[in-house]
Design a protein around this motif. Structure first.
Motif, mmCIF file in Angstrom:
data_model
loop_
_atom_site.group_PDB
_atom_site.id
_atom_site.type_symbol
_atom_site.label_atom_id
_atom_site.label_comp_id
_atom_site.label_asym_id
_atom_site.label_seq_id
_atom_site.Cartn_x
_atom_site.Cartn_y
_atom_site.Cartn_z
ATOM 1 N N ARG A 1 0.821 -1.216 0.000
ATOM 2 C CA ARG A 1 0.000 0.000 0.000
ATOM 3 C C ARG A 1 0.857 1.270 0.000
ATOM 4 O O ARG A 1 0.615 2.169 -0.810
ATOM 5 C CB ARG A 1 -0.960 -0.018 1.189
ATOM 6 N N PRO A 2 1.862 1.418 0.857
ATOM 7 C CA PRO A 2 2.653 2.658 0.857
ATOM 8 C C PRO A 2 3.455 2.889 -0.425
ATOM 9 O O PRO A 2 3.863 4.014 -0.703
ATOM 10 C CB PRO A 2 3.599 2.487 2.046
ATOM 11 N N VAL A 3 3.666 1.851 -1.213
ATOM 12 C CA VAL A 3 4.370 2.021 -2.481
ATOM 13 C C VAL A 3 3.507 2.829 -3.454
ATOM 14 O O VAL A 3 4.021 3.585 -4.275
ATOM 15 C CB VAL A 3 4.736 0.646 -3.098
ATOM 16 N N PHE A 4 2.188 2.700 -3.336
ATOM 17 C CA PHE A 4 1.272 3.318 -4.296
ATOM 18 C C PHE A 4 0.296 4.332 -3.701
ATOM 19 O O PHE A 4 -0.346 5.064 -4.443
ATOM 20 C CB PHE A 4 0.470 2.232 -5.019
ATOM 21 N N LEU A 5 0.166 4.377 -2.381
ATOM 22 C CA LEU A 5 -0.806 5.277 -1.757
ATOM 23 C C LEU A 5 -0.139 6.197 -0.752
ATOM 24 O O LEU A 5 0.838 5.823 -0.093
ATOM 25 C CB LEU A 5 -1.898 4.471 -1.036
ATOM 26 N N GLU A 6 -0.704 7.382 -0.606
ATOM 27 C CA GLU A 6 -0.268 8.323 0.429
ATOM 28 C C GLU A 6 -0.829 7.855 1.773
ATOM 29 O O GLU A 6 -1.626 6.909 1.833
ATOM 30 C CB GLU A 6 -0.794 9.735 0.107
ATOM 31 N N ASN A 7 -0.462 8.529 2.846
ATOM 32 C CA ASN A 7 -0.946 8.162 4.180
ATOM 33 C C ASN A 7 -2.464 8.237 4.305
ATOM 34 O O ASN A 7 -3.065 7.496 5.071
ATOM 35 C CB ASN A 7 -0.302 9.041 5.252
ATOM 36 N N ASP A 8 -3.081 9.124 3.529
ATOM 37 C CA ASP A 8 -4.541 9.257 3.589
ATOM 38 C C ASP A 8 -5.249 8.332 2.583
ATOM 39 O O ASP A 8 -6.421 8.507 2.286
ATOM 40 C CB ASP A 8 -4.958 10.705 3.370
#
Length: 129
Positions: A39-46
């Protein structure tokens, strides 16, 4: 096996995006642990798409954009070698979902349905006599 595995994961993601599905649809078949690391590879914290995912969404057929996504995953695996196990898990799930490409041919038969039937009323197969 790692570069092939990464390419398969990114290819599956690109296919999902090309079908106008969300990143959430891409991750729906994987374990929570797998989703948590990718998830963090493709999405921001929000949970909004980062620039990498946005660009891949804009053009999922772009080889350059796929290579950028592959590179991002490779960096994560390089920094955390234990992720290879989760990456291989993703690869296995993706491979199991892919069609074998085989077809079934029925010959010398009549009244054969080889597809899906959707009807608002009753459907009858076979001879009516």
């Amino acid at each position: 096996m790692e570069p092939l595995t990464i390419a398969a994961v990114v290819g599956y993601l690109a296919k999902t995006l090309k079908e106008n599905k969300a990143f959430k649809d891409f991750t729906s078949d994987f374990t929570e642990a797998t989703v948590n690391w990718i998830r963090p590879v493709f999405l921001e914290n929000d949970n909004t798409p980062n620039d990498l995912l946005k660009k891949l969404e804009q053009n999922p057929d772009s080889e350059a954009r796929k290579k950028a996504a592959e590179a991002a995953i490779a960096v994560e695996v390089e920094d955390n070698p234990q992720l290879i196990k989760l990456l291989e898990e993703m690869y296995s799930v993706i491979k199991s979902k892919q069609s074998t490409g085989s077809t079934t041919t029925v010959t010398n038969s009549k009244n054969v349905n080889t597809g899906t039937v959707t009807a608002g009323t009753s459907v009858t197969f076979g001879d009516t006599k």
